[in-house]
Write an enzyme that holds these catalytic residues in place. Structure first.
Site, PDB file in Angstrom:
ATOM      1  N   HIS A 308       0.819  -1.212   0.000  1.00 43.71           N
ATOM      2  CA  HIS A 308       0.000   0.000   0.000  1.00 43.71           C
ATOM      3  C   HIS A 308       0.856   1.266   0.000  1.00 43.71           C
ATOM      4  O   HIS A 308       0.434   2.310  -0.503  1.00 43.71           O
ATOM      5  CB  HIS A 308      -0.930   0.015   1.221  1.00 43.71           C
ATOM      6  CG  HIS A 308      -2.135  -0.853   1.061  1.00 43.71           C
ATOM      7  ND1 HIS A 308      -2.184  -2.159   1.508  1.00 43.71           N
ATOM      8  CD2 HIS A 308      -3.337  -0.614   0.494  1.00 43.71           C
ATOM      9  CE1 HIS A 308      -3.371  -2.676   1.228  1.00 43.71           C
ATOM     10  NE2 HIS A 308      -4.087  -1.755   0.619  1.00 43.71           N
ATOM     11  N   GLY A 309       2.031   1.194   0.603  1.00 44.60           N
ATOM     12  CA  GLY A 309       2.885   2.388   0.650  1.00 44.60           C
ATOM     13  C   GLY A 309       4.173   2.125   1.414  1.00 44.60           C
ATOM     14  O   GLY A 309       4.178   1.366   2.381  1.00 44.60           O
TER      15      GLY A 309
END
Length: 384
Positions: A308-309
Protein backbone atom coordinates in the site's frame (compact mmCIF):
# COMPACT_ATOMS: atom_id res chain seq x y z
CA UNK A 1 -9.37 6.84 -11.18
CA UNK A 2 -10.81 6.60 -14.69
CA UNK A 3 -14.36 6.57 -13.41
CA UNK A 4 -14.31 10.14 -12.10
CA UNK A 5 -13.53 11.34 -15.64
CA UNK A 6 -16.59 11.52 -17.87
CA UNK A 7 -14.50 11.29 -21.04
CA UNK A 8 -13.05 7.99 -19.84
CA UNK A 9 -16.50 6.65 -18.94
CA UNK A 10 -17.84 7.62 -22.36
CA UNK A 11 -14.85 6.00 -24.07
CA UNK A 12 -15.45 2.69 -22.26
CA UNK A 13 -19.17 2.89 -22.98
CA UNK A 14 -18.38 3.45 -26.66
CA UNK A 15 -16.08 0.44 -26.66
CA UNK A 16 -18.83 -1.75 -25.25
CA UNK A 17 -21.15 -0.56 -28.01
CA UNK A 18 -18.53 -1.39 -30.67
CA UNK A 19 -18.08 -4.87 -29.19
CA UNK A 20 -21.84 -5.42 -29.22
CA UNK A 21 -22.12 -4.30 -32.87
CA UNK A 22 -19.23 -6.54 -33.99
CA UNK A 23 -20.12 -9.66 -31.99
CA UNK A 24 -20.43 -11.58 -35.28
CA UNK A 25 -16.62 -11.37 -35.58
CA UNK A 26 -15.11 -14.16 -33.45
CA UNK A 27 -11.93 -12.19 -32.63
CA UNK A 28 -13.53 -8.81 -31.91
CA UNK A 29 -12.98 -9.06 -28.16
CA UNK A 30 -9.24 -9.66 -28.55
CA UNK A 31 -8.31 -7.34 -31.43
CA UNK A 32 -10.61 -4.41 -30.71
CA UNK A 33 -9.90 -4.52 -27.00
CA UNK A 34 -6.15 -4.28 -27.56
CA UNK A 35 -6.65 -1.29 -29.87
CA UNK A 36 -8.88 0.33 -27.27
CA UNK A 37 -6.47 -0.30 -24.38
CA UNK A 38 -3.53 1.17 -26.29
CA UNK A 39 -5.45 4.18 -27.61
CA UNK A 40 -6.88 4.88 -24.16
CA UNK A 41 -3.40 4.97 -22.56
CA UNK A 42 -1.99 7.04 -25.43
CA UNK A 43 -4.69 9.69 -25.06
CA UNK A 44 -4.32 9.71 -21.30
CA UNK A 45 -0.52 10.06 -21.30
CA UNK A 46 2.16 9.47 -23.93
CA UNK A 47 4.70 8.67 -21.21
CA UNK A 48 2.35 6.09 -19.69
CA UNK A 49 1.77 4.61 -23.15
CA UNK A 50 5.48 4.27 -23.93
CA UNK A 51 6.30 2.90 -20.48
CA UNK A 52 3.64 0.20 -20.68
CA UNK A 53 4.57 -0.78 -24.22
CA UNK A 54 8.12 -1.46 -23.04
CA UNK A 55 7.06 -2.98 -19.70
CA UNK A 56 4.57 -5.36 -21.34
CA UNK A 57 6.94 -6.37 -24.15
CA UNK A 58 9.86 -7.07 -21.79
CA UNK A 59 7.73 -9.19 -19.48
CA UNK A 60 6.11 -11.08 -22.35
CA UNK A 61 9.58 -12.01 -23.59
CA UNK A 62 10.39 -13.11 -20.03
CA UNK A 63 7.16 -15.12 -19.95
CA UNK A 64 8.04 -16.93 -23.20
CA UNK A 65 11.58 -17.56 -22.01
CA UNK A 66 10.43 -19.05 -18.71
CA UNK A 67 7.99 -21.34 -20.56
CA UNK A 68 10.79 -22.87 -22.63
CA UNK A 69 13.88 -22.78 -20.44
CA UNK A 70 14.83 -26.11 -18.88
CA UNK A 71 18.00 -25.28 -16.91
CA UNK A 72 17.96 -23.26 -13.69
CA UNK A 73 14.19 -22.68 -14.02
CA UNK A 74 13.76 -21.79 -10.36
CA UNK A 75 16.60 -19.27 -10.57
CA UNK A 76 15.14 -17.60 -13.67
CA UNK A 77 11.70 -17.60 -12.06
CA UNK A 78 12.93 -15.89 -8.89
CA UNK A 79 15.03 -13.44 -10.93
CA UNK A 80 11.99 -12.41 -13.00
CA UNK A 81 10.00 -11.67 -9.87
CA UNK A 82 12.85 -9.87 -8.09
CA UNK A 83 13.49 -7.63 -11.11
CA UNK A 84 9.83 -6.63 -11.30
CA UNK A 85 9.59 -5.93 -7.57
CA UNK A 86 12.85 -3.96 -7.70
CA UNK A 87 11.60 -1.90 -10.67
CA UNK A 88 8.35 -1.01 -8.90
CA UNK A 89 10.22 -0.22 -5.68
CA UNK A 90 12.64 2.12 -7.49
CA UNK A 91 9.80 3.92 -9.24
CA UNK A 92 8.05 4.36 -5.89
CA UNK A 93 11.22 5.91 -4.49
CA UNK A 94 11.20 8.35 -7.41
CA UNK A 95 7.55 9.11 -6.64
CA UNK A 96 8.49 9.83 -3.00
CA UNK A 97 11.28 12.18 -4.21
CA UNK A 98 13.90 10.01 -2.49
CA UNK A 99 15.43 9.39 -5.92
CA UNK A 100 15.31 11.95 -8.72
CA UNK A 101 15.53 11.80 -12.49
CA UNK A 102 14.17 14.24 -15.09
CA UNK A 103 12.70 11.35 -17.09
CA UNK A 104 10.49 10.26 -14.21
CA UNK A 105 6.82 11.23 -14.23
CA UNK A 106 4.42 10.25 -11.43
CA UNK A 107 1.89 9.14 -14.06
CA UNK A 108 4.16 6.14 -14.78
CA UNK A 109 3.29 4.75 -11.36
CA UNK A 110 -0.38 4.71 -12.31
CA UNK A 111 -1.70 1.21 -11.81
CA UNK A 112 1.77 -0.32 -11.54
CA UNK A 113 1.34 -1.77 -8.05
CA UNK A 114 -1.67 -3.68 -9.40
CA UNK A 115 -0.16 -4.61 -12.75
CA UNK A 116 3.06 -5.97 -11.27
CA UNK A 117 0.92 -8.50 -9.39
CA UNK A 118 -0.60 -9.61 -12.71
CA UNK A 119 2.85 -9.87 -14.29
CA UNK A 120 4.09 -12.04 -11.41
CA UNK A 121 0.98 -14.23 -11.66
CA UNK A 122 1.78 -14.84 -15.33
CA UNK A 123 5.35 -15.84 -14.38
CA UNK A 124 3.96 -18.29 -11.83
CA UNK A 125 1.79 -19.78 -14.56
CA UNK A 126 4.76 -20.10 -16.95
CA UNK A 127 6.95 -21.64 -14.25
CA UNK A 128 4.50 -24.28 -13.04
CA UNK A 129 2.94 -25.19 -16.41
CA UNK A 130 5.99 -24.81 -18.67
CA UNK A 131 5.22 -25.25 -22.35
CA UNK A 132 1.55 -25.76 -21.57
CA UNK A 133 1.33 -22.11 -20.45
CA UNK A 134 0.01 -20.79 -23.73
CA UNK A 135 -0.62 -17.07 -24.29
CA UNK A 136 -0.36 -15.07 -27.49
CA UNK A 137 1.15 -11.60 -27.36
CA UNK A 138 -2.20 -9.92 -28.02
CA UNK A 139 -3.86 -11.75 -25.13
CA UNK A 140 -0.96 -11.13 -22.74
CA UNK A 141 -1.07 -7.42 -23.57
CA UNK A 142 -4.82 -7.25 -22.98
CA UNK A 143 -4.33 -8.97 -19.62
CA UNK A 144 -1.81 -6.37 -18.45
CA UNK A 145 -3.44 -3.31 -20.03
CA UNK A 146 -7.11 -4.12 -19.37
CA UNK A 147 -8.50 -0.63 -18.79
CA UNK A 148 -11.46 -1.34 -16.42
CA UNK A 149 -9.14 -2.81 -13.74
CA UNK A 150 -5.98 -0.90 -14.62
CA UNK A 151 -5.65 1.45 -11.65
CA UNK A 152 -7.36 -0.21 -8.68
CA UNK A 153 -8.30 -3.80 -9.45
CA UNK A 154 -9.94 -6.20 -8.88
CA UNK A 155 -6.75 -8.17 -9.48
CA UNK A 156 -7.27 -10.54 -12.40
CA UNK A 157 -5.89 -14.07 -12.54
CA UNK A 158 -3.88 -14.95 -15.64
CA UNK A 159 -5.47 -18.37 -16.22
CA UNK A 160 -9.02 -17.01 -15.80
CA UNK A 161 -8.42 -14.09 -18.15
CA UNK A 162 -6.93 -16.39 -20.80
CA UNK A 163 -9.93 -18.72 -20.48
CA UNK A 164 -12.32 -15.77 -20.99
CA UNK A 165 -10.27 -14.58 -23.97
CA UNK A 166 -10.98 -17.84 -25.78
CA UNK A 167 -14.73 -17.34 -25.41
CA UNK A 168 -16.62 -15.30 -28.05
CA UNK A 169 -18.18 -12.02 -27.03
CA UNK A 170 -21.71 -12.78 -25.79
CA UNK A 171 -23.99 -10.84 -23.48
CA UNK A 172 -27.65 -11.36 -22.76
CA UNK A 173 -30.16 -8.81 -21.50
CA UNK A 174 -29.95 -10.01 -17.90
CA UNK A 175 -26.14 -9.67 -17.85
CA UNK A 176 -26.34 -6.17 -19.31
CA UNK A 177 -28.97 -5.10 -16.79
CA UNK A 178 -27.00 -6.51 -13.87
CA UNK A 179 -23.74 -4.87 -15.03
CA UNK A 180 -25.34 -1.46 -15.63
CA UNK A 181 -26.96 -1.56 -12.18
CA UNK A 182 -23.57 -2.45 -10.71
CA UNK A 183 -21.97 0.55 -12.42
CA UNK A 184 -24.69 2.92 -11.21
CA UNK A 185 -24.37 1.61 -7.64
CA UNK A 186 -20.60 2.03 -7.75
CA UNK A 187 -20.82 5.58 -9.09
CA UNK A 188 -23.32 6.50 -6.39
CA UNK A 189 -20.85 5.28 -3.78
CA UNK A 190 -17.86 7.04 -5.34
CA UNK A 191 -19.42 10.32 -6.42
CA UNK A 192 -22.18 10.91 -3.88
CA UNK A 193 -21.41 9.01 -0.66
CA UNK A 194 -17.62 9.24 -0.65
CA UNK A 195 -17.57 12.94 -1.57
CA UNK A 196 -20.01 13.82 1.21
CA UNK A 197 -18.30 11.57 3.76
CA UNK A 198 -14.84 12.92 2.88
CA UNK A 199 -16.01 16.51 3.31
CA UNK A 200 -17.42 15.74 6.76
CA UNK A 201 -14.27 13.84 7.73
CA UNK A 202 -12.03 16.73 6.66
CA UNK A 203 -14.20 19.23 8.53
CA UNK A 204 -14.24 17.26 11.77
CA UNK A 205 -10.58 16.25 11.86
CA UNK A 206 -9.53 19.88 11.39
CA UNK A 207 -10.86 20.63 14.88
CA UNK A 208 -9.44 19.77 18.28
CA UNK A 209 -10.44 16.16 18.93
CA UNK A 210 -11.72 14.44 22.06
CA UNK A 211 -12.16 10.73 22.70
CA UNK A 212 -15.67 10.43 21.32
CA UNK A 213 -14.79 12.46 18.22
CA UNK A 214 -11.72 10.34 17.45
CA UNK A 215 -13.76 7.16 17.85
CA UNK A 216 -16.42 8.56 15.54
CA UNK A 217 -13.83 9.54 12.92
CA UNK A 218 -12.26 6.07 13.01
CA UNK A 219 -15.63 4.41 12.39
CA UNK A 220 -16.60 7.05 9.84
CA UNK A 221 -13.35 6.68 7.90
CA UNK A 222 -13.69 2.89 7.90
CA UNK A 223 -17.12 3.24 6.25
CA UNK A 224 -15.71 5.86 3.85
CA UNK A 225 -12.89 3.55 2.75
CA UNK A 226 -15.35 0.70 2.24
CA UNK A 227 -17.61 2.78 0.00
CA UNK A 228 -14.57 4.13 -1.87
CA UNK A 229 -12.90 0.76 -2.53
CA UNK A 230 -16.09 -1.22 -3.10
CA UNK A 231 -17.55 1.55 -5.28
CA UNK A 232 -14.56 1.46 -7.59
CA UNK A 233 -14.74 -2.34 -7.66
CA UNK A 234 -18.45 -2.24 -8.55
CA UNK A 235 -17.77 0.03 -11.51
CA UNK A 236 -14.77 -1.98 -12.70
CA UNK A 237 -16.69 -5.26 -12.42
CA UNK A 238 -19.63 -3.80 -14.34
CA UNK A 239 -17.53 -2.43 -17.21
CA UNK A 240 -15.32 -5.54 -17.29
CA UNK A 241 -18.29 -7.85 -17.63
CA UNK A 242 -19.81 -5.67 -20.34
CA UNK A 243 -16.54 -6.10 -22.24
CA UNK A 244 -16.91 -9.86 -22.05
CA UNK A 245 -14.74 -10.85 -19.09
CA UNK A 246 -15.76 -12.40 -15.79
CA UNK A 247 -14.58 -10.05 -13.05
CA UNK A 248 -13.94 -11.54 -9.61
CA UNK A 249 -15.75 -10.11 -6.60
CA UNK A 250 -13.55 -7.90 -4.41
CA UNK A 251 -15.78 -7.42 -1.35
CA UNK A 252 -17.67 -10.41 0.06
CA UNK A 253 -19.59 -9.12 3.09
CA UNK A 254 -16.43 -8.23 5.05
CA UNK A 255 -18.43 -6.89 8.01
CA UNK A 256 -19.68 -10.44 8.66
CA UNK A 257 -16.15 -11.81 9.14
CA UNK A 258 -15.77 -13.45 12.57
CA UNK A 259 -11.93 -13.50 12.40
CA UNK A 260 -9.27 -11.29 10.89
CA UNK A 261 -8.12 -14.22 8.75
CA UNK A 262 -11.59 -14.48 7.24
CA UNK A 263 -11.82 -10.69 6.99
CA UNK A 264 -8.87 -10.63 4.57
CA UNK A 265 -10.60 -13.25 2.45
CA UNK A 266 -13.60 -10.95 2.15
CA UNK A 267 -12.10 -7.42 2.17
CA UNK A 268 -10.24 -6.63 -1.06
CA UNK A 269 -10.53 -10.36 -1.60
CA UNK A 270 -8.50 -10.51 -4.82
CA UNK A 271 -5.53 -8.92 -3.04
CA UNK A 272 -5.71 -11.33 -0.11
CA UNK A 273 -6.13 -14.25 -2.51
CA UNK A 274 -3.11 -13.15 -4.55
CA UNK A 275 -0.77 -13.02 -1.56
CA UNK A 276 -2.13 -16.24 -0.11
CA UNK A 277 -1.73 -18.14 -3.40
CA UNK A 278 1.66 -16.71 -4.36
CA UNK A 279 3.36 -16.68 -0.97
CA UNK A 280 1.51 -18.85 1.54
CA UNK A 281 0.89 -21.74 -0.85
CA UNK A 282 4.36 -21.47 -2.41
CA UNK A 283 6.16 -21.82 0.92
CA UNK A 284 3.82 -24.41 2.40
CA UNK A 285 3.05 -26.99 -0.28
CA UNK A 286 1.95 -29.44 2.39
CA UNK A 287 -0.35 -28.71 5.31
CA UNK A 288 1.65 -26.16 7.33
CA UNK A 289 2.14 -26.33 11.08
CA UNK A 290 0.50 -23.65 13.20
CA UNK A 291 3.85 -21.93 13.71
CA UNK A 292 4.56 -21.94 9.96
CA UNK A 293 1.08 -20.58 9.21
CA UNK A 294 1.55 -17.90 11.90
CA UNK A 295 4.94 -16.82 10.52
CA UNK A 296 3.64 -16.67 6.95
CA UNK A 297 0.62 -14.64 8.11
CA UNK A 298 2.95 -12.00 9.56
CA UNK A 299 5.08 -11.97 6.39
CA UNK A 300 2.08 -11.68 4.08
CA UNK A 301 0.44 -8.86 6.05
CA UNK A 302 3.70 -6.89 6.29
CA UNK A 303 4.04 -7.21 2.50
CA UNK A 304 0.44 -6.11 2.01
CA UNK A 305 1.13 -3.11 4.23
CA UNK A 306 4.25 -2.15 2.25
CA UNK A 307 2.37 -2.81 -1.00
CA UNK A 308 0.00 0.00 0.00
CA UNK A 309 2.89 2.39 0.65
CA UNK A 310 6.54 2.61 1.61
CA UNK A 311 6.16 4.11 5.05
CA UNK A 312 6.61 2.91 8.61
CA UNK A 313 2.88 3.53 9.23
CA UNK A 314 1.94 0.99 6.56
CA UNK A 315 4.63 -1.36 7.87
CA UNK A 316 3.14 -1.17 11.39
CA UNK A 317 -0.35 -1.56 9.91
CA UNK A 318 0.70 -4.82 8.21
CA UNK A 319 2.60 -6.01 11.28
CA UNK A 320 -0.41 -5.35 13.53
CA UNK A 321 -2.74 -7.35 11.30
CA UNK A 322 -0.12 -10.07 10.86
CA UNK A 323 0.37 -10.52 14.62
CA UNK A 324 -3.38 -10.80 15.20
CA UNK A 325 -3.69 -13.37 12.40
CA UNK A 326 -0.67 -15.26 13.76
CA UNK A 327 -2.34 -15.44 17.18
CA UNK A 328 -5.52 -16.72 15.54
CA UNK A 329 -3.48 -19.48 13.88
CA UNK A 330 -1.60 -20.42 17.04
CA UNK A 331 -4.78 -20.53 19.11
CA UNK A 332 -6.72 -22.41 16.44
CA UNK A 333 -9.17 -19.53 16.09
CA UNK A 334 -8.53 -18.49 12.46
CA UNK A 335 -11.99 -19.55 11.29
CA UNK A 336 -15.45 -19.69 12.80
CA UNK A 337 -18.19 -21.82 11.25
CA UNK A 338 -21.42 -19.88 11.60
CA UNK A 339 -23.47 -23.08 11.50
CA UNK A 340 -21.61 -24.68 14.40
CA UNK A 341 -21.68 -21.85 16.94
CA UNK A 342 -24.39 -19.78 18.57
CA UNK A 343 -25.53 -16.54 16.96
CA UNK A 344 -24.35 -14.58 19.99
CA UNK A 345 -20.83 -16.05 19.74
CA UNK A 346 -20.64 -15.54 15.98
CA UNK A 347 -21.71 -11.89 16.06
CA UNK A 348 -19.54 -11.12 19.09
CA UNK A 349 -16.53 -12.42 17.11
CA UNK A 350 -17.62 -10.29 14.14
CA UNK A 351 -17.81 -7.25 16.41
CA UNK A 352 -14.34 -7.96 17.82
CA UNK A 353 -12.89 -8.30 14.31
CA UNK A 354 -14.44 -5.00 13.21
CA UNK A 355 -13.03 -3.28 16.31
CA UNK A 356 -9.55 -4.58 15.44
CA UNK A 357 -9.88 -3.31 11.87
CA UNK A 358 -11.41 0.03 12.84
CA UNK A 359 -8.50 0.78 15.16
CA UNK A 360 -5.98 0.53 12.30
CA UNK A 361 -7.77 1.46 9.08
CA UNK A 362 -7.22 5.18 9.67
CA UNK A 363 -3.68 4.79 8.24
CA UNK A 364 -5.32 4.81 4.79
CA UNK A 365 -5.99 8.52 5.25
CA UNK A 366 -2.49 8.97 3.81
CA UNK A 367 -1.46 11.69 6.24
CA UNK A 368 0.72 10.94 9.26
CA UNK A 369 -0.45 14.19 10.85
CA UNK A 370 -4.10 13.12 10.57
CA UNK A 371 -3.37 9.62 11.90
CA UNK A 372 -1.47 10.92 14.94
CA UNK A 373 -4.06 13.59 15.65
CA UNK A 374 -6.89 11.04 15.72
CA UNK A 375 -4.92 8.59 17.89
CA UNK A 376 -3.98 11.39 20.31
CA UNK A 377 -7.62 12.41 20.49
CA UNK A 378 -8.50 9.01 21.92
CA UNK A 379 -6.71 10.01 25.15
CA UNK A 380 -8.17 13.53 25.28
CA UNK A 381 -11.14 13.10 27.58
CA UNK A 382 -13.81 15.81 27.06
CA UNK A 383 -14.05 16.50 30.83
CA UNK A 384 -10.29 16.67 31.38
Amino acid sequence: MWYLNMNAVMAMSGMILVLALTRWWPHNKRVLLLAFNLCFLLVFSKKLFVFYLIYTLVNYIGFLFLRRVTKWRLGWFITSIVLNVAAVSCLRLFGMNILENPLFDTVILLGLIYNVLKVIDAYYFAYFFGRDAQAKAIDYANFILFVPTFTSGPILKFKDFMADTRQPYRLNAAQVEDSVKRIIKGMFKKIVLVTWMQDLFNHMQAQELHTHQSLFLMIWFYALIFFDFSGYSDIAIGFGRLMGYNMPENFKKPFQSPTLTQFWRNWHATLGDWFREHIFMFFSRQAPSRWTAAGLSVLIMVLIGLWHGFSWLYFLYGLYHGIVMALENLLGKSTVNKKKVSRAYFFSRCLLTQAIVTFSVIVYSGSEETVFKIYRGLFHWPWA
